[in-house]
Write a protein that holds these residues in place. Structure first.
Motif, PDB file in Angstrom:
ATOM      1  N   GLN A   8       0.822  -1.204   0.000  1.00 51.55           N
ATOM      2  CA  GLN A   8       0.000   0.000   0.000  1.00 51.55           C
ATOM      3  C   GLN A   8       0.859   1.258   0.000  1.00 51.55           C
ATOM      4  OE1 GLN A   8      -2.494  -0.513   3.395  1.00 51.55           O
ATOM      5  NE2 GLN A   8      -3.881  -1.898   2.354  1.00 51.55           N
ATOM      6  N   GLU A   9       2.062   1.194   0.493  1.00 53.35           N
ATOM      7  CA  GLU A   9       2.917   2.365   0.613  1.00 53.35           C
ATOM      8  C   GLU A   9       3.817   2.581  -0.596  1.00 53.35           C
ATOM      9  OE1 GLU A   9       5.065   2.169   4.253  1.00 53.35           O
ATOM     10  OE2 GLU A   9       3.261   1.967   5.444  1.00 53.35           O
ATOM     11  N   ARG A  10       3.735   1.723  -1.591  1.00 52.16           N
ATOM     12  CA  ARG A  10       4.597   1.872  -2.760  1.00 52.16           C
ATOM     13  C   ARG A  10       4.204   3.117  -3.537  1.00 52.16           C
ATOM     14  NH1 ARG A  10       4.922  -4.286  -5.024  1.00 52.16           N
ATOM     15  NH2 ARG A  10       6.114  -5.092  -3.277  1.00 52.16           N
ATOM     16  N   GLN A  11       5.195   3.967  -3.764  1.00 53.86           N
ATOM     17  CA  GLN A  11       4.971   5.194  -4.507  1.00 53.86           C
ATOM     18  C   GLN A  11       6.033   5.335  -5.573  1.00 53.86           C
ATOM     19  OE1 GLN A  11       5.116   8.231  -1.487  1.00 53.86           O
ATOM     20  NE2 GLN A  11       2.903   8.238  -1.319  1.00 53.86           N
ATOM     21  N   CYS A  12       5.647   5.954  -6.688  1.00 50.94           N
ATOM     22  CA  CYS A  12       6.609   6.256  -7.734  1.00 50.94           C
ATOM     23  C   CYS A  12       7.596   7.279  -7.167  1.00 50.94           C
ATOM     24  CB  CYS A  12       5.895   6.822  -8.959  1.00 50.94           C
ATOM     25  SG  CYS A  12       7.022   7.389 -10.252  1.00 50.94           S
ATOM     26  N   VAL A  13       8.881   6.975  -7.286  1.00 50.47           N
ATOM     27  CA  VAL A  13       9.907   7.863  -6.742  1.00 50.47           C
ATOM     28  C   VAL A  13       9.994   9.167  -7.539  1.00 50.47           C
ATOM     29  CG1 VAL A  13      11.889   6.963  -8.018  1.00 50.47           C
ATOM     30  CG2 VAL A  13      12.218   7.816  -5.718  1.00 50.47           C
ATOM     31  N   SER A  14       9.505   9.180  -8.779  1.00 49.87           N
ATOM     32  CA  SER A  14       9.562  10.387  -9.608  1.00 49.87           C
ATOM     33  C   SER A  14       8.389  11.327  -9.356  1.00 49.87           C
ATOM     34  CB  SER A  14       9.597  10.022 -11.088  1.00 49.87           C
ATOM     35  OG  SER A  14      10.756   9.293 -11.391  1.00 49.87           O
ATOM     36  N   CYS A  15       7.150  10.783  -9.386  1.00 46.62           N
ATOM     37  CA  CYS A  15       5.976  11.656  -9.284  1.00 46.62           C
ATOM     38  C   CYS A  15       5.199  11.497  -7.982  1.00 46.62           C
ATOM     39  CB  CYS A  15       5.042  11.442 -10.473  1.00 46.62           C
ATOM     40  SG  CYS A  15       4.218   9.839 -10.490  1.00 46.62           S
ATOM     41  N   GLY A  16       5.454  10.425  -7.229  1.00 48.62           N
ATOM     42  CA  GLY A  16       4.839  10.253  -5.924  1.00 48.62           C
ATOM     43  C   GLY A  16       3.476   9.584  -5.902  1.00 48.62           C
ATOM     44  N   ILE A  17       2.939   9.162  -7.065  1.00 49.74           N
ATOM     45  CA  ILE A  17       1.619   8.530  -7.041  1.00 49.74           C
ATOM     46  C   ILE A  17       1.715   7.139  -6.433  1.00 49.74           C
ATOM     47  CG2 ILE A  17       0.775   9.806  -9.047  1.00 49.74           C
ATOM     48  CD1 ILE A  17       1.023   7.122 -10.616  1.00 49.74           C
ATOM     49  N   PHE A  27      13.326  -1.738  -9.037  1.00 50.88           N
ATOM     50  CA  PHE A  27      14.745  -2.026  -9.207  1.00 50.88           C
ATOM     51  C   PHE A  27      15.531  -1.483  -8.027  1.00 50.88           C
ATOM     52  CE2 PHE A  27      13.734   1.947 -11.245  1.00 50.88           C
ATOM     53  CZ  PHE A  27      14.758   2.805 -10.908  1.00 50.88           C
ATOM     54  N   LYS A  28      16.762  -1.939  -7.906  1.00 49.45           N
ATOM     55  CA  LYS A  28      17.623  -1.475  -6.818  1.00 49.45           C
ATOM     56  C   LYS A  28      18.433  -0.278  -7.285  1.00 49.45           C
ATOM     57  CE  LYS A  28      18.036  -5.860  -4.491  1.00 49.45           C
ATOM     58  NZ  LYS A  28      18.943  -6.892  -3.984  1.00 49.45           N
ATOM     59  N   CYS A  29      18.642   0.668  -6.383  1.00 48.85           N
ATOM     60  CA  CYS A  29      19.481   1.827  -6.659  1.00 48.85           C
ATOM     61  C   CYS A  29      20.877   1.348  -7.038  1.00 48.85           C
ATOM     62  CB  CYS A  29      19.549   2.718  -5.422  1.00 48.85           C
ATOM     63  SG  CYS A  29      20.738   4.081  -5.566  1.00 48.85           S
ATOM     64  N   PRO A  30      21.439   1.877  -8.122  1.00 45.90           N
ATOM     65  CA  PRO A  30      22.779   1.462  -8.546  1.00 45.90           C
ATOM     66  C   PRO A  30      23.875   1.759  -7.513  1.00 45.90           C
ATOM     67  CG  PRO A  30      21.691   2.698 -10.297  1.00 45.90           C
ATOM     68  CD  PRO A  30      20.837   2.802  -9.083  1.00 45.90           C
ATOM     69  N   ASP A  31      23.663   2.744  -6.656  1.00 50.13           N
ATOM     70  CA  ASP A  31      24.684   3.103  -5.664  1.00 50.13           C
ATOM     71  C   ASP A  31      24.537   2.362  -4.336  1.00 50.13           C
ATOM     72  OD1 ASP A  31      26.098   4.783  -7.299  1.00 50.13           O
ATOM     73  OD2 ASP A  31      25.517   6.633  -6.291  1.00 50.13           O
ATOM     74  N   CYS A  32      23.315   2.365  -3.764  1.00 50.67           N
ATOM     75  CA  CYS A  32      23.164   1.837  -2.405  1.00 50.67           C
ATOM     76  C   CYS A  32      22.315   0.568  -2.305  1.00 50.67           C
ATOM     77  CB  CYS A  32      22.579   2.908  -1.491  1.00 50.67           C
ATOM     78  SG  CYS A  32      20.839   3.279  -1.805  1.00 50.67           S
ATOM     79  N   GLY A  33      21.584   0.217  -3.365  1.00 56.70           N
ATOM     80  CA  GLY A  33      20.778  -0.991  -3.338  1.00 56.70           C
ATOM     81  C   GLY A  33      19.374  -0.818  -2.796  1.00 56.70           C
ATOM     82  N   GLU A  34      18.990   0.404  -2.412  1.00 59.92           N
ATOM     83  CA  GLU A  34      17.630   0.683  -1.933  1.00 59.92           C
ATOM     84  C   GLU A  34      16.632   0.347  -3.044  1.00 59.92           C
ATOM     85  OE1 GLU A  34      14.559   2.251   0.568  1.00 59.92           O
ATOM     86  OE2 GLU A  34      16.636   1.788   1.036  1.00 59.92           O
ATOM     87  N   LEU A  35      15.491  -0.257  -2.687  1.00 60.33           N
ATOM     88  CA  LEU A  35      14.471  -0.611  -3.663  1.00 60.33           C
ATOM     89  C   LEU A  35      13.737   0.642  -4.131  1.00 60.33           C
ATOM     90  CD1 LEU A  35      13.557  -3.216  -4.947  1.00 60.33           C
ATOM     91  CD2 LEU A  35      11.830  -3.425  -3.186  1.00 60.33           C
ATOM     92  N   ILE A  36      13.642   0.805  -5.457  1.00 58.32           N
ATOM     93  CA  ILE A  36      13.030   1.981  -6.072  1.00 58.32           C
ATOM     94  C   ILE A  36      11.875   1.530  -6.956  1.00 58.32           C
ATOM     95  CG2 ILE A  36      13.404   3.838  -7.756  1.00 58.32           C
ATOM     96  CD1 ILE A  36      16.258   4.055  -6.693  1.00 58.32           C
ATOM     97  N   PHE A  37      10.764   2.265  -6.918  1.00 61.18           N
ATOM     98  CA  PHE A  37       9.600   1.982  -7.743  1.00 61.18           C
ATOM     99  C   PHE A  37       9.328   3.171  -8.646  1.00 61.18           C
ATOM    100  CE2 PHE A  37       9.036  -0.368  -3.816  1.00 61.18           C
ATOM    101  CZ  PHE A  37       8.719  -1.636  -4.276  1.00 61.18           C
ATOM    102  N   ARG A  38       8.982   2.881  -9.917  1.00 59.92           N
ATOM    103  CA  ARG A  38       8.628   3.950 -10.858  1.00 59.92           C
ATOM    104  C   ARG A  38       7.385   3.547 -11.632  1.00 59.92           C
ATOM    105  NH1 ARG A  38      12.837   6.036 -14.678  1.00 59.92           N
ATOM    106  NH2 ARG A  38      11.644   7.935 -14.502  1.00 59.92           N
ATOM    107  N   CYS A  39       6.462   4.493 -11.836  1.00 56.47           N
ATOM    108  CA  CYS A  39       5.246   4.214 -12.591  1.00 56.47           C
ATOM    109  C   CYS A  39       5.571   4.159 -14.088  1.00 56.47           C
ATOM    110  CB  CYS A  39       4.172   5.252 -12.303  1.00 56.47           C
ATOM    111  SG  CYS A  39       4.467   6.883 -13.010  1.00 56.47           S
TER     112      CYS A  39
END
Length: 59
Positions: A8-17, A27-39
């Protein structure tokens, strides 16, 4: 935190929806490995994103 709460908390990291139940990239951040979601819209438009953990920026 349960898996359903995390979904429920997954949000697009670019636009926030909220991207729960949508076609989105995960996908994982290329630098730190944090999980990133994009619409799909932000991916298609090549909108910039910034890792919320380390500040890495990408297209």
């Amino acid at each position: 935190m349960s898996q359903s709460e995390q979904r429920q908390e997954r949000q697009c990291v670019s636009c926030g929806i909220n991207i729960s139940g949508m076609s989105a990239a995960k996908f994982k951040c290329p630098d730190c490995g944090e999980l990133i979601f994009r619409c799909a819209t932000c991916r298609k438009q090549s909108n910039l994103y910034e890792c919320p953990d380390c500040g890495f920026r990408g297209p």
